[in-house]
Design a protein around this motif. Sequence first.
Motif, PDB file in Angstrom:
ATOM      1  N   LEU A 250       0.840  -1.200   0.000  1.00 46.76           N
ATOM      2  CA  LEU A 250       0.000   0.000   0.000  1.00 46.76           C
ATOM      3  C   LEU A 250       0.873   1.246   0.000  1.00 46.76           C
ATOM      4  O   LEU A 250       0.610   2.203  -0.739  1.00 46.76           O
ATOM      5  CB  LEU A 250      -0.926  -0.010   1.207  1.00 46.76           C
ATOM      6  CG  LEU A 250      -1.816   1.217   1.376  1.00 46.76           C
ATOM      7  CD1 LEU A 250      -2.747   1.394   0.169  1.00 46.76           C
ATOM      8  CD2 LEU A 250      -2.625   1.128   2.670  1.00 46.76           C
ATOM      9  N   ALA A 251       1.927   1.252   0.810  1.00 43.98           N
ATOM     10  CA  ALA A 251       2.834   2.399   0.842  1.00 43.98           C
ATOM     11  C   ALA A 251       3.483   2.622  -0.517  1.00 43.98           C
ATOM     12  O   ALA A 251       3.631   3.768  -0.968  1.00 43.98           O
ATOM     13  CB  ALA A 251       3.901   2.188   1.917  1.00 43.98           C
ATOM     14  N   VAL A 252       3.856   1.539  -1.195  1.00 41.63           N
ATOM     15  CA  VAL A 252       4.434   1.653  -2.543  1.00 41.63           C
ATOM     16  C   VAL A 252       3.440   2.334  -3.482  1.00 41.63           C
ATOM     17  O   VAL A 252       3.822   3.142  -4.340  1.00 41.63           O
ATOM     18  CB  VAL A 252       4.830   0.260  -3.072  1.00 41.63           C
ATOM     19  CG1 VAL A 252       5.113   0.293  -4.568  1.00 41.63           C
ATOM     20  CG2 VAL A 252       6.048  -0.259  -2.316  1.00 41.63           C
ATOM     21  N   ALA A 253       2.149   2.027  -3.308  1.00 43.19           N
ATOM     22  CA  ALA A 253       1.120   2.650  -4.151  1.00 43.19           C
ATOM     23  C   ALA A 253       0.917   4.125  -3.835  1.00 43.19           C
ATOM     24  O   ALA A 253       0.294   4.851  -4.620  1.00 43.19           O
ATOM     25  CB  ALA A 253      -0.204   1.906  -3.982  1.00 43.19           C
ATOM     26  N   LEU A 254       1.463   4.592  -2.713  1.00 45.30           N
ATOM     27  CA  LEU A 254       1.238   5.977  -2.276  1.00 45.30           C
ATOM     28  C   LEU A 254       2.463   6.870  -2.439  1.00 45.30           C
ATOM     29  O   LEU A 254       2.386   8.068  -2.141  1.00 45.30           O
ATOM     30  CB  LEU A 254       0.810   5.989  -0.803  1.00 45.30           C
ATOM     31  CG  LEU A 254      -0.476   5.241  -0.449  1.00 45.30           C
ATOM     32  CD1 LEU A 254      -0.714   5.289   1.058  1.00 45.30           C
ATOM     33  CD2 LEU A 254      -1.674   5.816  -1.194  1.00 45.30           C
ATOM     34  N   VAL A 255       3.582   6.310  -2.911  1.00 45.28           N
ATOM     35  CA  VAL A 255       4.824   7.094  -2.917  1.00 45.28           C
ATOM     36  C   VAL A 255       4.804   8.246  -3.918  1.00 45.28           C
ATOM     37  O   VAL A 255       5.648   9.141  -3.839  1.00 45.28           O
ATOM     38  CB  VAL A 255       6.057   6.198  -3.188  1.00 45.28           C
ATOM     39  CG1 VAL A 255       6.289   5.234  -2.042  1.00 45.28           C
ATOM     40  CG2 VAL A 255       5.925   5.459  -4.522  1.00 45.28           C
ATOM     41  N   ASN A 256       3.854   8.240  -4.864  1.00 45.38           N
ATOM     42  CA  ASN A 256       3.767   9.344  -5.824  1.00 45.38           C
ATOM     43  C   ASN A 256       2.630  10.310  -5.493  1.00 45.38           C
ATOM     44  O   ASN A 256       2.183  11.068  -6.345  1.00 45.38           O
ATOM     45  CB  ASN A 256       3.585   8.798  -7.245  1.00 45.38           C
ATOM     46  CG  ASN A 256       2.296   8.014  -7.402  1.00 45.38           C
ATOM     47  OD1 ASN A 256       1.885   7.319  -6.478  1.00 45.38           O
ATOM     48  ND2 ASN A 256       1.664   8.100  -8.558  1.00 45.38           N
ATOM     49  N   ARG A 257       2.157  10.269  -4.241  1.00 40.20           N
ATOM     50  CA  ARG A 257       1.078  11.182  -3.812  1.00 40.20           C
ATOM     51  C   ARG A 257      -0.111  11.106  -4.765  1.00 40.20           C
ATOM     52  O   ARG A 257      -0.567  12.105  -5.314  1.00 40.20           O
ATOM     53  CB  ARG A 257       1.621  12.610  -3.710  1.00 40.20           C
ATOM     54  CG  ARG A 257       0.790  13.584  -2.910  1.00 40.20           C
ATOM     55  CD  ARG A 257       1.603  14.826  -2.517  1.00 40.20           C
ATOM     56  NE  ARG A 257       2.455  15.304  -3.588  1.00 40.20           N
ATOM     57  CZ  ARG A 257       2.087  16.201  -4.523  1.00 40.20           C
ATOM     58  NH1 ARG A 257       0.872  16.723  -4.495  1.00 40.20           N
ATOM     59  NH2 ARG A 257       2.941  16.583  -5.455  1.00 40.20           N
ATOM     60  N   PRO A 258      -0.677   9.903  -4.950  1.00 43.28           N
ATOM     61  CA  PRO A 258      -1.711   9.739  -5.975  1.00 43.28           C
ATOM     62  C   PRO A 258      -3.036  10.385  -5.595  1.00 43.28           C
ATOM     63  O   PRO A 258      -3.423  10.417  -4.423  1.00 43.28           O
ATOM     64  CB  PRO A 258      -1.864   8.217  -6.071  1.00 43.28           C
ATOM     65  CG  PRO A 258      -1.492   7.731  -4.709  1.00 43.28           C
ATOM     66  CD  PRO A 258      -0.396   8.646  -4.248  1.00 43.28           C
ATOM     67  N   ARG A 259      -3.725  10.863  -6.620  1.00 44.28           N
ATOM     68  CA  ARG A 259      -5.099  11.317  -6.439  1.00 44.28           C
ATOM     69  C   ARG A 259      -6.064  10.141  -6.566  1.00 44.28           C
ATOM     70  O   ARG A 259      -7.182  10.193  -6.043  1.00 44.28           O
ATOM     71  CB  ARG A 259      -5.453  12.376  -7.492  1.00 44.28           C
ATOM     72  CG  ARG A 259      -4.606  13.626  -7.427  1.00 44.28           C
ATOM     73  CD  ARG A 259      -5.010  14.623  -8.510  1.00 44.28           C
ATOM     74  NE  ARG A 259      -6.335  15.185  -8.276  1.00 44.28           N
ATOM     75  CZ  ARG A 259      -6.962  15.986  -9.126  1.00 44.28           C
ATOM     76  NH1 ARG A 259      -6.387  16.315 -10.276  1.00 44.28           N
ATOM     77  NH2 ARG A 259      -8.160  16.465  -8.850  1.00 44.28           N
ATOM     78  N   LEU A 260      -5.651   9.103  -7.275  1.00 45.40           N
ATOM     79  CA  LEU A 260      -6.485   7.925  -7.535  1.00 45.40           C
ATOM     80  C   LEU A 260      -5.681   6.685  -7.164  1.00 45.40           C
ATOM     81  O   LEU A 260      -4.555   6.501  -7.634  1.00 45.40           O
ATOM     82  CB  LEU A 260      -6.878   7.883  -9.018  1.00 45.40           C
ATOM     83  CG  LEU A 260      -7.672   6.679  -9.517  1.00 45.40           C
ATOM     84  CD1 LEU A 260      -9.035   6.600  -8.835  1.00 45.40           C
ATOM     85  CD2 LEU A 260      -7.849   6.772 -11.034  1.00 45.40           C
ATOM     86  N   VAL A 261      -6.245   5.827  -6.295  1.00 41.72           N
ATOM     87  CA  VAL A 261      -5.541   4.641  -5.801  1.00 41.72           C
ATOM     88  C   VAL A 261      -6.334   3.395  -6.165  1.00 41.72           C
ATOM     89  O   VAL A 261      -7.538   3.306  -5.877  1.00 41.72           O
ATOM     90  CB  VAL A 261      -5.344   4.702  -4.276  1.00 41.72           C
ATOM     91  CG1 VAL A 261      -4.589   3.468  -3.786  1.00 41.72           C
ATOM     92  CG2 VAL A 261      -4.600   5.972  -3.876  1.00 41.72           C
ATOM     93  N   PHE A 262      -5.657   2.424  -6.791  1.00 42.31           N
ATOM     94  CA  PHE A 262      -6.269   1.140  -7.127  1.00 42.31           C
ATOM     95  C   PHE A 262      -5.801   0.084  -6.128  1.00 42.31           C
ATOM     96  O   PHE A 262      -4.590  -0.087  -5.918  1.00 42.31           O
ATOM     97  CB  PHE A 262      -5.869   0.695  -8.538  1.00 42.31           C
ATOM     98  CG  PHE A 262      -6.415   1.563  -9.632  1.00 42.31           C
ATOM     99  CD1 PHE A 262      -7.664   1.315 -10.172  1.00 42.31           C
ATOM    100  CD2 PHE A 262      -5.675   2.631 -10.126  1.00 42.31           C
ATOM    101  CE1 PHE A 262      -8.171   2.112 -11.187  1.00 42.31           C
ATOM    102  CE2 PHE A 262      -6.170   3.427 -11.135  1.00 42.31           C
ATOM    103  CZ  PHE A 262      -7.425   3.170 -11.674  1.00 42.31           C
ATOM    104  N   LEU A 263      -6.747  -0.631  -5.539  1.00 37.75           N
ATOM    105  CA  LEU A 263      -6.440  -1.710  -4.602  1.00 37.75           C
ATOM    106  C   LEU A 263      -7.096  -2.977  -5.127  1.00 37.75           C
ATOM    107  O   LEU A 263      -8.326  -3.109  -5.095  1.00 37.75           O
ATOM    108  CB  LEU A 263      -6.976  -1.372  -3.199  1.00 37.75           C
ATOM    109  CG  LEU A 263      -6.522  -0.044  -2.593  1.00 37.75           C
ATOM    110  CD1 LEU A 263      -7.225   0.191  -1.261  1.00 37.75           C
ATOM    111  CD2 LEU A 263      -5.013  -0.027  -2.402  1.00 37.75           C
TER     112      LEU A 263
END
Length: 303
Positions: free
Chosen positions: A142-155
């Motif tokens: 999850l942290a890897v998915a957030l490292v670019n400060r995303p506006r849209l997150v896919f889980l």
Amino acid sequence: MNEAPPTALEARLLVKKYPGVLAVDGVSFSVPEGTCFGLLGPNGAGKTTTVEIIEGVTRATSGEVFYYGEIAGDRFRQESGIQFQNTALQDHITVRETLDMFRALYDRQADLAHVIEQCSLGDLLDRDNRKLSGGQRQRLLLAVALVNRPRLVFLDEPTTGLDPQARRNFWSLVQGIREEGATIVLTTHYMDEAQRLCDRVVIMHQGRAVCEGSPAALIESHVEPEAVELDCTAGEEERMFGGTAWRRLRSGKRLVVYTQTVRDVVERIHAHDRGDRRALVIRDANLEDVFLATTGTQLEEHP
């Protein structure tokens, strides 16, 4: 009067064909900014393929994906974060080194200290990836998915294989991300997870979107708010409930009766049993009931 949020993501008539298989069959939906949107269904329903088309991992046979009103392209890729269903992490490096490596791939970068705090990784930064538990690994992904400060997150099925406590801990992380303003697209076959996290859901079955709405609205429109479960034969069902207006759904020997008046249903069952006490389960209706009502199939994948 509050204005409706803009549409962050829109899928239009997505189709994916493989030789002999129509994996995704004309799926369309839109996701308002700042919401958690769920794609639900069992393995093989087409939800992961649908999301992979949107993410750009899989090429669609036909259909289009829009991000804030424009064809999803470079801006979409820079502003979205993805937690894949299966991700191989580099062995022999630490959690901190993993985060630094993935963060360096983006021009748009998050405050790493904040991401570490968000995902409760502070005590794990110097641990080798190979020594993480299932729940710790999912928090790192999850942290890897957030490292670019995303506006849209896919889980994509982020809690598959986790124990109940780890699942609930992960839910808290997702709710925190959503509270900070991110838009979330979640795929899951856990209906309790979707009901807990999602503002709006699409239920998929055999590559198609069979219904869409908020969890509460879907339950209201497809079943009654309360359910009584019992084991009985088809003949017993007809004798007990034939001619009544209660909605009934059967899965094997198990019958579910949906009602607004549980007491009336229970009294009818006990009257039929003539004093014998049949084992009953009384509960609130949920998204799994909607799945059964709309597909005719019991979803039997549980954590």
